[in-house]
Motif scaffolding. Structure first.
Motif, PDB file in Angstrom:
ATOM      1  N   GLU A  51      30.400  40.505  38.454  1.00 46.42           N
ATOM      2  CA  GLU A  51      31.088  41.794  38.508  1.00 46.42           C
ATOM      3  C   GLU A  51      32.576  41.638  38.220  1.00 46.42           C
ATOM      4  OE1 GLU A  51      30.000  44.818  38.678  1.00 46.42           O
ATOM      5  OE2 GLU A  51      27.901  44.221  38.842  1.00 46.42           O
ATOM      6  N   GLN A  52      33.192  40.606  38.798  1.00 53.21           N
ATOM      7  CA  GLN A  52      34.627  40.390  38.575  1.00 53.21           C
ATOM      8  C   GLN A  52      34.904  39.987  37.135  1.00 53.21           C
ATOM      9  OE1 GLN A  52      36.624  37.981  41.676  1.00 53.21           O
ATOM     10  NE2 GLN A  52      34.837  38.375  42.951  1.00 53.21           N
ATOM     11  N   CYS A  53      33.966  39.271  36.534  1.00 53.31           N
ATOM     12  CA  CYS A  53      34.116  38.904  35.129  1.00 53.31           C
ATOM     13  C   CYS A  53      34.200  40.146  34.255  1.00 53.31           C
ATOM     14  CB  CYS A  53      32.942  38.022  34.719  1.00 53.31           C
ATOM     15  SG  CYS A  53      32.667  37.881  32.958  1.00 53.31           S
ATOM     16  N   ALA A  58      37.425  30.343  37.862  1.00 56.65           N
ATOM     17  CA  ALA A  58      36.020  30.494  37.500  1.00 56.65           C
ATOM     18  C   ALA A  58      35.756  31.861  36.886  1.00 56.65           C
ATOM     19  CB  ALA A  58      35.148  30.286  38.726  1.00 56.65           C
ATOM     20  N   VAL A  59      36.351  32.905  37.444  1.00 53.94           N
ATOM     21  CA  VAL A  59      36.164  34.257  36.926  1.00 53.94           C
ATOM     22  C   VAL A  59      36.712  34.374  35.507  1.00 53.94           C
ATOM     23  CG1 VAL A  59      36.821  36.682  37.200  1.00 53.94           C
ATOM     24  CG2 VAL A  59      36.134  35.344  39.199  1.00 53.94           C
ATOM     25  N   VAL A  60      37.921  33.853  35.303  1.00 53.70           N
ATOM     26  CA  VAL A  60      38.539  33.914  33.978  1.00 53.70           C
ATOM     27  C   VAL A  60      37.741  33.098  32.968  1.00 53.70           C
ATOM     28  CG1 VAL A  60      40.598  33.301  32.647  1.00 53.70           C
ATOM     29  CG2 VAL A  60      40.842  34.338  34.905  1.00 53.70           C
ATOM     30  N   SER A  61      37.274  31.929  33.394  1.00 56.86           N
ATOM     31  CA  SER A  61      36.498  31.067  32.498  1.00 56.86           C
ATOM     32  C   SER A  61      35.166  31.707  32.128  1.00 56.86           C
ATOM     33  CB  SER A  61      36.247  29.708  33.156  1.00 56.86           C
ATOM     34  OG  SER A  61      37.467  29.010  33.351  1.00 56.86           O
ATOM     35  N   LEU A  62      34.520  32.348  33.101  1.00 58.69           N
ATOM     36  CA  LEU A  62      33.264  33.037  32.814  1.00 58.69           C
ATOM     37  C   LEU A  62      33.491  34.169  31.827  1.00 58.69           C
ATOM     38  CD1 LEU A  62      30.243  33.307  33.395  1.00 58.69           C
ATOM     39  CD2 LEU A  62      30.819  34.749  35.365  1.00 58.69           C
ATOM     40  N   GLN A  63      34.592  34.861  31.979  1.00 58.14           N
ATOM     41  CA  GLN A  63      34.931  35.931  31.050  1.00 58.14           C
ATOM     42  C   GLN A  63      35.135  35.385  29.642  1.00 58.14           C
ATOM     43  OE1 GLN A  63      38.872  37.842  31.476  1.00 58.14           O
ATOM     44  NE2 GLN A  63      37.780  39.796  31.517  1.00 58.14           N
ATOM     45  N   GLN A  64      35.854  34.274  29.535  1.00 60.41           N
ATOM     46  CA  GLN A  64      36.088  33.675  28.222  1.00 60.41           C
ATOM     47  C   GLN A  64      34.784  33.170  27.599  1.00 60.41           C
ATOM     48  OE1 GLN A  64      38.996  30.694  29.265  1.00 60.41           O
ATOM     49  NE2 GLN A  64      40.730  32.099  29.019  1.00 60.41           N
ATOM     50  N   ALA A  65      33.937  32.536  28.423  1.00 57.19           N
ATOM     51  CA  ALA A  65      32.660  32.048  27.918  1.00 57.19           C
ATOM     52  C   ALA A  65      31.798  33.205  27.420  1.00 57.19           C
ATOM     53  CB  ALA A  65      31.928  31.277  29.013  1.00 57.19           C
TER      54      ALA A  65
END
Length: 270
Positions: free
Chosen positions: A157-159, A117-124
């Protein structure tokens, strides 16, 4: 703080009807229900739609909403991201600076899905940045994943992307596991959008979106929340969002009129 009204408040109306009814009631901005805008554009050009908004002096404050970005995989993920890119293009065309994103439903959360989820949010977020759009992650109180304010803030924050914040929907704040001390975690940098409503005479555990009423007409303690927004210097959008089928039967112009009065009263008192 700037106020606007969500199109879901008058869900049976078309996009054009909402623009007219909201403008007549004194609203200057609205939160777009993307499905309505997409349906409108099937029979109206983007140029004509921009002219409609200009003629009625209506700003599109935010777009709601996009799901399926955080945990979907394979063909599902591809379909969601294709849809997401089309909607980002819409936002860019109409100068909509914020898009609300909801976390995917999942039966059980594990460390692998959390990291995905964190990685996907970053990509989005990186996709959105290319269209000058900020993402507002919405937590939902009854979900098994991203159900609280502190969890949503932690994901943001993690994103680590500057164009990602949270959407603070007070309905989900009150009906989920969020706590008052979570409000201390809010900052202007991480608060992207706010939605206000109220609920009257319904136990929080049993409340549904259909129970939403005008802010100030229910049992929610809205004053501490609005006060916190003022304390941190939040000057962004606050949206009236009501998904009440009873209100959908009322004349939309009347709903828009009582809605602007209720929202202004809550924001001015606190």
């Amino acid at each position: 703080m700037k106020h606007c009204i969500s199109e879901v408040t008058t869900l049976p109306c078309t996009f054009a009807e909402d623009v007219a009814n909201f403008a007549d009631a004194g609203w200057k901005a609205m939160e777009v229900w993307l499905t309505k805008l997409e349906s409108h554009l099937e029979t109206h050009s983007a140029t004509d739609t921009r002219q409609l908004l200009q003629d009625r002096q209506m700003t599109l404050a935010a777009a709601s909403y996009q799901g399926g970005l955080l945990l979907s995989q394979g063909e599902q993920r591809q379909a969601h991201y294709d849809h997401f890119r089309k909607r980002l293009d819409l936002c860019q065309q109409f100068g909509i600076g914020t898009m609300l994103v909801v976390a995917d439903f999942v039966n059980k959360v594990d460390q692998a899905s959390l990291q995905r989820a964190v990685v996907s949010l970053q990509q989005a977020a990186q996709w959105a940045a290319g269209f000058d759009v900020r993402l507002a992650l919405e937590f939902r109180g009854s979900d098994t994943f991203c159900a609280s304010l502190d969890t949503a803030l932690a994901l943001v924050e993690q994103c680590g992307e500057a164009n990602v914040g949270i959407n603070l929907d007070v309905f989900h704040y009150y009906t989920g596991p969020s706590k008052f001390e979570d409000l201390d975690l809010l900052t202007t940098q991480r608060l992207a959008f706010v939605q206000l409503c109220d609920v009257a005479g319904v136990a929080r555990e049993m409340a549904s979106d259909a129970d939403r009423v005008l802010p100030g007409d229910g049992d929610f303690r809205l004053q501490p929340i609005v006060r916190r927004l003022r304390d941190i210097g939040y000057d962004g959008w606050v949206s009236l969002e009501l998904m009440n089928p009873t209100l959908w039967k009322v004349k939309p112009g009347q709903v828009a009129q009582v809605g602007i009065t209720a929202l202004e009263r809550v924001l001015s008192v606190c």
